[in-house]
Scaffold this motif. Structure first.
Motif, short mmCIF file in Angstrom:
data_model
loop_
_atom_site.label_atom_id
_atom_site.label_comp_id
_atom_site.label_asym_id
_atom_site.label_seq_id
_atom_site.Cartn_x
_atom_site.Cartn_y
_atom_site.Cartn_z
N GLU A 194 0.82 -1.21 0.00
CA GLU A 194 0.00 0.00 0.00
C GLU A 194 0.86 1.27 0.00
O GLU A 194 0.56 2.24 -0.71
CB GLU A 194 -0.94 0.02 1.21
N LYS A 310 -6.96 -8.23 2.69
CA LYS A 310 -6.41 -7.15 1.86
C LYS A 310 -6.29 -7.55 0.39
O LYS A 310 -6.03 -6.71 -0.46
CB LYS A 310 -5.06 -6.70 2.42
N GLU A 311 -6.46 -8.86 0.10
CA GLU A 311 -6.50 -9.29 -1.30
C GLU A 311 -7.79 -8.86 -1.99
O GLU A 311 -7.83 -8.77 -3.22
CB GLU A 311 -6.37 -10.81 -1.38
N PRO A 313 -10.57 -6.63 -3.54
CA PRO A 313 -10.67 -5.25 -4.05
C PRO A 313 -11.55 -4.41 -3.14
O PRO A 313 -12.61 -4.85 -2.69
CB PRO A 313 -11.29 -5.43 -5.43
N GLY A 314 -11.09 -3.20 -2.86
CA GLY A 314 -11.85 -2.31 -2.00
C GLY A 314 -11.44 -2.37 -0.55
O GLY A 314 -11.98 -1.61 0.27
N THR A 316 -8.31 -1.63 1.83
CA THR A 316 -6.96 -1.04 1.85
C THR A 316 -6.18 -1.40 3.11
O THR A 316 -4.96 -1.32 3.12
CB THR A 316 -7.04 0.48 1.73
N ALA A 340 -15.06 -1.89 0.35
CA ALA A 340 -15.65 -3.22 0.22
C ALA A 340 -16.79 -3.41 1.22
O ALA A 340 -16.73 -2.94 2.36
CB ALA A 340 -14.59 -4.30 0.45
#
Length: 393
Positions: A194, A310-311, A313-314, A316, A340
């Motif tokens: 990140e 964290k894999e 999408p959406g 962080t 997410a």
């Protein structure tokens, strides 16, 4: 005999000066075919006792700091570190600052936390100026970033969590502080993808410089702008073994106060060739060794759950909050930052863990997901742990 072998023999021989290690190492034949791999590993308890006995038995040849590590998920471990902190040796290999820099040090002083003093000293050795700011809360960011901008700040030292918060604030508000930075020194917790991604978007001129190690071992390795954030170049005085992928460290620095011999730091790693091209050994840190907790009748790894969340999408950032004690969790809450949906995160986690998914087939109150704006950080260190324990009432 190689220089390393001789230094290892000296290290083990010197350790027997301390009562705690006389039985552990006193019968080792250091004049014969000495094999370091045959020595028992040092435990956390050994490290703490070594620090305590070093204070009582070491020659008073110089001063030292008493620092601590851990304490958020385990008992703190103590270590005596020379006040020069081996930084003369380190900065011969790792030089993020120059005499034109102004460093904002976000590590907080006091409470036996080492980073504040370490990075002040790094700046001093480079001839840079220092603003010893400490941890900044979210509601104070705008005020302090304007202050740092006015005072010509070009470098920031902080945990990856702290650096991410600053860059996100600048991205969200358009604050000019990110554009003034050329150096970001990170420490204290793993740096995931990140931070580099944020840097690329918000502050492409910002070079990232990191350390790998612990208070007990001090700095083991380092990296810079040309290195992946999970890859570190080993310092010459740190002898590192990989035992089935586990990192064992023996510190050979002659200025070390307490012995560190085959200390299992708790990480898994592999030896790699760093793309920066620097000579010498480099390690890619693959994550923590199995720190498992029992929940819903099965063993789960909180670090692994965070990585899996964290894999999606959406998402962080993520953190696991466990309620219970003695390694047995009664409830688990997953905090997530991002867009997410909570139900999607929950389904993704359960689908990735067959045993856990089978145990939690309903909408169990013991396992919940909650979206938050920011994850709770340790106010003393600025670290954002992957998981936290809350004592069951």
């Amino acid at each position: 005999m190689t220089d390393t072998a001789a230094a290892l023999r000296t290290l083990v021989r010197d350790a027997t000066r301390f009562p705690h290690f006389r039985d552990k190492y006193g019968k080792v034949d250091l004049d014969g075919d000495f094999d370091l791999a045959e020595l028992p590993e040092m435990t956390r308890e050994d490290v703490t006792v070594a620090a305590e006995q070093a204070a009582a038995h070491r020659p008073r040849a110089g001063s030292a700091y008493l620092f601590t590590s851990g304490g958020s998920t385990a008992e703190p471990k103590l270590a005596w570190i020379p006040t020069e902190m081996h930084l003369g040796e380190l900065t011969r290999h790792w030089q993020p600052l120059t005499d034109t820099d102004v460093l904002a040090n976000l590590a907080s002083p006091g409470r036996l936390w080492s980073a504040h003093y370490c990075y002040n000293r790094v700046a001093e050795l480079a001839g840079a100026d220092v603003i010893g700011l400490g941890h900044v809360a979210d509601e104070e960011l705008g005020q302090w970033l304007s202050f740092l901008t006015r005072h010509g700040t070009t470098a920031v030292a902080g945990t990856p969590s702290q650096l991410e918060r600053i860059l996100r604030y600048c991205e969200r508000t358009g604050h000019p502080f990110a554009g003034t930075l050329r150096v970001g020194i990170w420490f204290g917790e793993p740096c995931g993808p990140e931070l580099p991604l944020l840097r690329d978007r918000v502050a492409p001129g910002l070079g990232l410089w990191g350390h790998y190690g612990s208070t007990e071992t001090w700095v083991i390795g380092h990296n810079g702008p040309g290195c992946p954030v999970d890859t570190f170049h080993l310092l010459p005085y740190q002898h590192v073994e990989l035992a089935d992928g586990a990192v064992l460290v023996s510190t050979l620095h002659p200025g070390a106060v307490a012995p560190v011999i085959r200390y299992r730091i708790g990480d898994r790693a592999e030896e790699v060739a760093c793309p920066c091209g620097r000579a010498g050994r480099a390690l890619r840190i693959a994550g923590r060794e199995g720190s498992l907790v029992k929940f819903a009748g099965t063993l789960v790894g909180p670090h692994q759950l965070v990585a899996i969340a964290k894999e999606l999408p959406g998402v962080t950032a993520a953190q696991i909050v466990l309620t219970g004690d003695a390694g047995i969790a009664e409830r688990m809450e997953v905090l997530v930052v991002g867009e997410a949906a909570e139900d999607a995160v929950r389904a993704h986690l359960l689908a990735s863990q067959i045993d856990l998914g089978f145990a939690l087939r309903g909408d169990d109150e013991e396992f919940t997901v909650r979206r938050v704006d920011t994850l709770p950080a340790n106010p003393r260190t600025g670290k954002t742990p992957d998981f936290r324990w809350v004592q069951a009432h």
